[in-house]
Design a protein around this motif. Structure first.
Motif, mmCIF file in Angstrom:
data_model
loop_
_atom_site.group_PDB
_atom_site.id
_atom_site.type_symbol
_atom_site.label_atom_id
_atom_site.label_comp_id
_atom_site.label_asym_id
_atom_site.label_seq_id
_atom_site.Cartn_x
_atom_site.Cartn_y
_atom_site.Cartn_z
ATOM 1 N N ARG A 66 4.380 -0.907 -6.913
ATOM 2 C CA ARG A 66 4.592 0.259 -7.741
ATOM 3 C C ARG A 66 4.463 -0.059 -9.496
ATOM 4 N N ARG A 67 5.123 -1.233 -9.626
ATOM 5 C CA ARG A 67 4.928 -1.849 -11.155
ATOM 6 C C ARG A 67 3.645 -1.975 -11.479
ATOM 7 N N VAL A 68 2.692 -2.630 -10.477
ATOM 8 C CA VAL A 68 1.543 -2.906 -10.799
ATOM 9 C C VAL A 68 0.812 -1.440 -11.042
ATOM 10 N N VAL A 69 0.869 -0.570 -10.313
ATOM 11 C CA VAL A 69 0.040 0.837 -10.548
ATOM 12 C C VAL A 69 0.796 1.417 -11.798
ATOM 13 N N GLU A 70 2.024 1.367 -12.164
ATOM 14 C CA GLU A 70 2.459 2.218 -13.343
ATOM 15 C C GLU A 70 2.006 1.368 -14.446
ATOM 16 N N THR A 71 1.977 0.051 -14.562
ATOM 17 C CA THR A 71 1.339 -0.724 -15.792
ATOM 18 C C THR A 71 -0.007 -0.459 -16.042
ATOM 19 N N ALA A 72 -0.936 -0.274 -14.770
ATOM 20 C CA ALA A 72 -2.215 -0.181 -15.023
ATOM 21 C C ALA A 72 -2.306 1.333 -15.350
ATOM 22 N N ALA A 73 -1.827 2.228 -15.019
ATOM 23 C CA ALA A 73 -1.747 3.668 -15.250
ATOM 24 C C ALA A 73 -1.580 3.854 -16.911
ATOM 25 N N ALA A 119 0.784 -1.237 -0.100
ATOM 26 C CA ALA A 119 0.010 0.093 -0.044
ATOM 27 C C ALA A 119 0.850 1.146 -0.128
ATOM 28 N N GLU A 120 1.729 1.118 0.666
ATOM 29 C CA GLU A 120 2.658 2.322 0.640
ATOM 30 C C GLU A 120 3.586 2.729 -0.521
ATOM 31 N N GLY A 121 3.894 1.489 -1.231
ATOM 32 C CA GLY A 121 4.674 1.773 -2.505
ATOM 33 C C GLY A 121 3.633 2.107 -3.507
ATOM 34 N N ALA A 122 2.367 1.609 -3.573
ATOM 35 C CA ALA A 122 1.260 1.979 -4.342
ATOM 36 C C ALA A 122 1.023 3.531 -4.333
ATOM 37 N N GLU A 123 0.875 3.819 -2.957
ATOM 38 C CA GLU A 123 0.385 5.554 -2.765
ATOM 39 C C GLU A 123 1.548 6.328 -3.255
ATOM 40 N N LYS A 124 2.782 5.938 -2.952
ATOM 41 C CA LYS A 124 3.986 6.792 -3.506
ATOM 42 C C LYS A 124 3.896 6.833 -4.982
ATOM 43 N N ALA A 125 3.294 5.852 -5.553
ATOM 44 C CA ALA A 125 3.143 5.941 -7.089
ATOM 45 C C ALA A 125 1.992 6.632 -7.565
ATOM 46 N N GLY A 126 1.288 7.042 -6.549
ATOM 47 C CA GLY A 126 0.249 7.963 -6.967
ATOM 48 C C GLY A 126 -1.053 7.462 -7.168
ATOM 49 N N ALA A 127 -1.244 6.182 -6.808
ATOM 50 C CA ALA A 127 -2.367 5.313 -6.707
ATOM 51 C C ALA A 127 -3.466 5.556 -5.648
ATOM 52 N N GLU A 128 -4.643 5.427 -5.555
ATOM 53 C CA GLU A 128 -5.704 5.448 -4.786
ATOM 54 C C GLU A 128 -5.795 4.162 -4.002
ATOM 55 N N VAL A 129 -5.589 3.695 -2.927
ATOM 56 C CA VAL A 129 -5.561 2.273 -2.296
ATOM 57 C C VAL A 129 -6.520 2.160 -1.250
ATOM 58 N N ARG A 130 -7.161 0.797 -1.754
ATOM 59 C CA ARG A 130 -8.096 0.074 -0.596
ATOM 60 C C ARG A 130 -7.411 -1.077 -0.151
ATOM 61 N N LEU A 131 -7.180 -0.932 1.226
ATOM 62 C CA LEU A 131 -6.597 -2.300 1.827
ATOM 63 C C LEU A 131 -7.502 -2.952 2.482
ATOM 64 N N ARG A 132 -7.894 -4.053 1.978
ATOM 65 C CA ARG A 132 -9.115 -4.819 2.530
ATOM 66 C C ARG A 132 -8.558 -6.296 2.927
ATOM 67 N N LYS A 133 -9.162 -6.930 3.977
ATOM 68 C CA LYS A 133 -8.632 -8.401 4.354
ATOM 69 C C LYS A 133 -9.956 -9.105 4.067
ATOM 70 N N ALA A 134 -9.590 -10.512 3.675
ATOM 71 C CA ALA A 134 -10.716 -11.456 3.466
ATOM 72 C C ALA A 134 -11.188 -11.691 4.870
ATOM 73 N N ALA A 135 -12.564 -12.096 4.969
ATOM 74 C CA ALA A 135 -13.224 -12.421 6.327
ATOM 75 C C ALA A 135 -12.366 -13.615 6.976
ATOM 76 N N GLU A 136 -12.464 -13.644 8.192
ATOM 77 C CA GLU A 136 -12.002 -14.743 8.749
ATOM 78 C C GLU A 136 -13.060 -15.839 8.930
ATOM 79 N N THR A 137 -12.762 -17.117 8.536
ATOM 80 C CA THR A 137 -13.662 -18.204 8.532
ATOM 81 C C THR A 137 -13.224 -19.379 9.585
ATOM 82 N N ALA A 138 -12.087 -19.248 10.060
ATOM 83 C CA ALA A 138 -11.757 -20.345 11.064
ATOM 84 C C ALA A 138 -12.608 -20.175 12.425
ATOM 85 N N PRO A 139 -12.615 -21.433 12.969
ATOM 86 C CA PRO A 139 -13.509 -21.656 14.067
ATOM 87 C C PRO A 139 -12.805 -20.831 15.365
#
Length: 202
Positions: A186-193, A24-44
């Motif tokens: 950063r590479r993902v963001v730059e390619t997507a841009a 997230a830090e790398g993406a934001e420095k590359a200028g992206a808007e970031v949503r950091l999201r976790k998958a729901a916990e399903t373990a007992p």
């Protein structure tokens, strides 16, 4: 051009969470808007309670929103993070991915940039096969897969061109691994841009 990046991960004890935060830090420095999201916990609860570090991490990350389909719709690019489970993504992340059938059927997952990162307890604990397993999903979605490759000197020190990975038996991720996660994002963001700009110009 601004890029929306969703980082969707599962972490039981915090290692993958650390990689997600670095990404997230790398993406934001590359200028992206970031949503950091976790998958729901399903373990007992009894499984979680048997490992104090698992219960502690769950409590410490209570503020992180759980991933929903809208995060995928909103995103131009998506980074998935998961521990390896017998050479595959964790069930918690798979449960979220497996719920996306209706979105996929409408074409809502196609033409986005995808990449992934992982961690395992041992050096040969299935890191590459976990990342390749996630790529199988991206193929079905019609995604554009962007691996880190060896596109930065840090990749020669961390050694995984498929995606950032860490061996948890070595302790918490060190600076090289965190830098690899920042570079991958950063590479993902730059390619997507570039893709977004090219489509806008057509």
């Amino acid at each position: 051009m601004s890029v929306n990046l969703a980082i969707i991960y599962y972490s039981s004890t915090g290692t993958v969470h650390s990689l997600a935060e670095a990404a997230a830090e790398g993406a934001e420095k590359a200028g992206a808007e970031v949503r950091l999201r976790k998958a729901a916990e399903t373990a007992p609860a009894e499984a979680i309670g048997a490992r104090p570090e698992w219960a502690r991490h769950l409590e410490e990350t209570a503020r992180v929103a759980e991933a929903v389909h809208d995060d995928l719709t909103w995103a131009d690019a998506v980074l998935f993070g998961t521990p390896t489970r017998f050479g595959n993504p964790a069930g918690q992340l798979r449960a979220f991915i497996d719920s996306t059938g209706p979105l996929w059927f409408r074409g809502g997952l196609a033409d986005k940039v995808y990449s992934a990162f992982t961690a395992s307890n041992t050096a040969h604990g299935g890191q590459e096969s976990t990342l390749l397993a996630l790529a199988n999903t991206f193929y079905h979605w019609g995604g554009i897969i962007v691996p880190p490759g060896y596109t930065d000197p840090v990749q020669f020190r961390t050694g995984n061109p498929y995606g950032t990975s860490h061996v948890t038996a070595d302790g918490s991720p060190g600076e090289d691994v965190l830098q690899a996660a920042r570079h991958q994002a950063r590479r993902v963001v730059e390619t997507a841009a570039r893709l977004k700009a090219g489509r806008a110009a057509v």
